[in-house]
Design an enzyme around this catalytic site. Structure first.
Site, PDB file in Angstrom:
ATOM      1  N   ASP A 205       0.172  -6.926   4.899  1.00 28.61           N
ATOM      2  CA  ASP A 205      -0.553  -8.192   5.072  1.00 28.61           C
ATOM      3  C   ASP A 205       0.339  -9.356   5.479  1.00 28.61           C
ATOM      4  O   ASP A 205      -0.027 -10.152   6.337  1.00 28.61           O
ATOM      5  CB  ASP A 205      -1.314  -8.556   3.787  1.00 28.61           C
ATOM      6  CG  ASP A 205      -2.490  -7.607   3.539  1.00 28.61           C
ATOM      7  OD1 ASP A 205      -2.841  -6.849   4.466  1.00 28.61           O
ATOM      8  OD2 ASP A 205      -3.050  -7.632   2.427  1.00 28.61           O
TER       9      ASP A 205
ATOM     10  N   SER B  90       1.678  -7.766  -0.996  1.00 29.92           N
ATOM     11  CA  SER B  90       2.417  -8.752  -0.193  1.00 29.92           C
ATOM     12  C   SER B  90       1.693 -10.087  -0.076  1.00 29.92           C
ATOM     13  O   SER B  90       2.262 -11.052   0.437  1.00 29.92           O
ATOM     14  CB  SER B  90       2.775  -8.183   1.184  1.00 29.92           C
ATOM     15  OG  SER B  90       1.666  -8.172   2.034  1.00 29.92           O
ATOM     16  N   SER B  91       0.467 -10.173  -0.560  1.00 27.43           N
ATOM     17  CA  SER B  91      -0.202 -11.484  -0.613  1.00 27.43           C
ATOM     18  C   SER B  91       0.511 -12.423  -1.580  1.00 27.43           C
ATOM     19  O   SER B  91       0.305 -13.632  -1.542  1.00 27.43           O
ATOM     20  CB  SER B  91      -1.654 -11.332  -1.068  1.00 27.43           C
ATOM     21  OG  SER B  91      -2.303 -10.422  -0.244  1.00 27.43           O
TER      22      SER B  91
ATOM     23  N   THR C  72       0.807  -1.224   0.000  1.00 28.89           N
ATOM     24  CA  THR C  72       0.000   0.000   0.000  1.00 28.89           C
ATOM     25  C   THR C  72       0.836   1.269   0.000  1.00 28.89           C
ATOM     26  O   THR C  72       0.474   2.263  -0.620  1.00 28.89           O
ATOM     27  CB  THR C  72      -0.914   0.007   1.248  1.00 28.89           C
ATOM     28  OG1 THR C  72      -1.820  -1.076   1.124  1.00 28.89           O
ATOM     29  CG2 THR C  72      -1.692   1.297   1.378  1.00 28.89           C
TER      30      THR C  72
ATOM     31  N   THR D 296      -0.169 -21.713  20.287  1.00 24.50           N
ATOM     32  CA  THR D 296      -1.514 -21.373  20.770  1.00 24.50           C
ATOM     33  C   THR D 296      -2.243 -20.405  19.837  1.00 24.50           C
ATOM     34  O   THR D 296      -1.626 -19.546  19.205  1.00 24.50           O
ATOM     35  CB  THR D 296      -1.482 -20.770  22.195  1.00 24.50           C
ATOM     36  OG1 THR D 296      -2.805 -20.338  22.541  1.00 24.50           O
ATOM     37  CG2 THR D 296      -0.543 -19.578  22.312  1.00 24.50           C
TER      38      THR D 296
ATOM     39  N   THR E 279       2.553  -9.739  14.765  1.00 25.79           N
ATOM     40  CA  THR E 279       1.409 -10.268  14.034  1.00 25.79           C
ATOM     41  C   THR E 279       0.618  -9.068  13.541  1.00 25.79           C
ATOM     42  O   THR E 279       0.464  -8.099  14.281  1.00 25.79           O
ATOM     43  CB  THR E 279       0.505 -11.089  14.995  1.00 25.79           C
ATOM     44  OG1 THR E 279       1.254 -12.205  15.441  1.00 25.79           O
ATOM     45  CG2 THR E 279      -0.757 -11.579  14.320  1.00 25.79           C
TER      46      THR E 279
HETATM   47  N1  ASP Z   1      -2.563  -5.632   0.455  1.00 28.13           N
HETATM   48  C1  ASP Z   1      -1.497  -4.782   0.887  1.00 28.13           C
HETATM   49  C2  ASP Z   1      -0.241  -5.617   0.979  1.00 28.13           C
HETATM   50  O1  ASP Z   1      -0.039  -6.302   1.937  1.00 28.13           O
HETATM   51  C3  ASP Z   1      -1.820  -4.139   2.179  1.00 28.13           C
HETATM   52  C4  ASP Z   1      -0.738  -3.230   2.712  1.00 28.13           C
HETATM   53  O2  ASP Z   1       0.230  -2.928   2.106  1.00 28.13           O
HETATM   54  O3  ASP Z   1      -0.880  -2.779   3.829  1.00 28.13           O
HETATM   55  O4  ASP Z   1       0.552  -5.587   0.071  1.00 28.13           O
END
Ligand code: ASP
Length: 343
Positions: free
Chosen positions: A91, A59-60, A14, A277, A166
């Site tokens: 992410d 980043s997905s 982002t 956990t 996290t």
């Molecule tokens: N979908 C974006 C990513 O993880 C969200 C972000 O950058 O915060 O690449």
């Protein structure tokens, strides 16, 4: 101008996204002229260079191959820079920070990951502040030594040990937590470093990297009513070598004979299973309840207070770099990079 040099590696996320005129969804933009977008960067008394991924990613799309690319970029530039800032989507930032912490050996320079919840181009962006503070931390030294020679995440006024984090909030600008380990620094009017909690490797040990990460791992999150076919289909996945078992509370799971039987036969086939956990805070203590003791008896390894992100990437790292199952199990119970509260 000091003689310090900082390298920014822009992977995507982002922080560098713009609205697509076609779909109106956020797509990665070209980030090569970052100081045109953030003129404040010219005020630093150190030099900044930027490397941009040819095709920046959300980043997905992150994966072990890209972690390998990142560790090689750091290795190739290690001697020429005093610190590194990795711009990354939020992410999967905790996975990347955890993975890099294991893949970089004897790190003596800061590797600070940051990103933003709002794109750099928007008025209320959190990206500028995050980037500027991350750079300052990456360049911070005392007696010619980096103050924080760790893989960390800087986000919203806090510096965290990366493998303790996290992402927990998809809305708030405060996107990360590190519930089982204190912040490494708080950024207000001053940057206050939390010195007793910063990890320093032995000086003189050679920096090196590994790019070997075993991809055949899985996360098995249990839930009330989980069926045998779900458990079995995960545990009999072809090639599976390691499993993060996400359990209830202090490390408890059903005691049904079919459930324990599926786990036992996977372990007998050489699959390494680590108990983590589902709670955000606290530690696995398998000896506390009967429901945990059964797991211990069949050879599930305690993850103590490790995060799922760190457990998964530690398994990938150990399985990619060690062959002996009992050695891997014993290293899982040691802190390699401060990822668990045990020595
Ligand atoms: N979908 C974006 C990513 O993880 C969200 C972000 O950058 O915060 O690449």
């Amino acid at each position: 101008m000091s003689d310090r040099n900082i390298l920014i590696i822009y992977t995507g996320g982002t922080i560098g996204m713009v609205k697509s005129p076609v779909t109106q969804s956020l797509v990665p933009m070209d980030f090569s002229n970052i100081s045109d977008k953030v003129p404040e960067l010219k005020m630093f008394n150190f030099k900044i260079r930027t490397i941009t991924f040819e095709s920046p990613i959300d980043s997905s799309e992150m994966c072990p191959e890209i972690w390998a690319k990142l560790v090689h970029l750091i290795k190739d530039n290690y001697d020429n820079y005093d610190g590194f800032v990795i711009l990354h989507g939020t992410d999967t930032m905790s996975y990347t920070a955890s993975a890099l912490s294991f893949m970089l050996h004897n790190l003596q320079k800061p590797v600070v990951l940051t990103g933003s919840q709002l794109p750099m181009g928007t008025i209320r962006t959190d990206g500028k502040e995050n980037l500027i503070a991350a750079l300052e931390i990456a360049a911070a030294q005392e007696n010619n030594q980096a103050i924080v020679p760790e893989v960390c995440i800087f986000f919203q006024a806090k510096l965290y040990r990366g493998n303790r984090t996290t992402k927990y909030n998809a809305e708030n600008l405060m996107a990360f937590r590190s519930d089982n380990y204190p912040h490494l620094a708080d950024v207000g009017i001053h940057i206050k470093y939390n010195y007793p909690y910063i990890r320093y490797t032995t000086m003189g040990n050679m920096f090196s990297v590994t790019d070997r990460m075993e991809p055949n791992v899985a996360i098995l999150k249990i839930f009330p009513g989980i069926t045998r076919s779900v458990v079995s289909s995960i545990l009999t996945a072809p090639g599976l070598r390691g499993v993060v078992l996400e359990t209830f509370g202090s490390g408890n799971a059903p005691t049904a004979p079919w459930f324990l039987g599926e786990l036992r036969s996977a372990i007998e086939r050489g699959v390494i299973m680590i108990n983590v956990t589902q709670c955000m805070v606290g530690s696995v203590e398998m000896w506390r309840y009967d429901t945990g003791i059964h797991l211990m008896e069949i050879g599930v390894v305690s993850g103590y207070d490790i995060t799922t992100e760190a457990a998964l990437t530690k398994l990938m790292y150990l399985l990619g770099n060690y062959t002996d199952v009992s050695e891997i199990k014993s290293i899982l119970n040691k802190s390699l990079r401060g990822e668990i509260s045990i020595r």
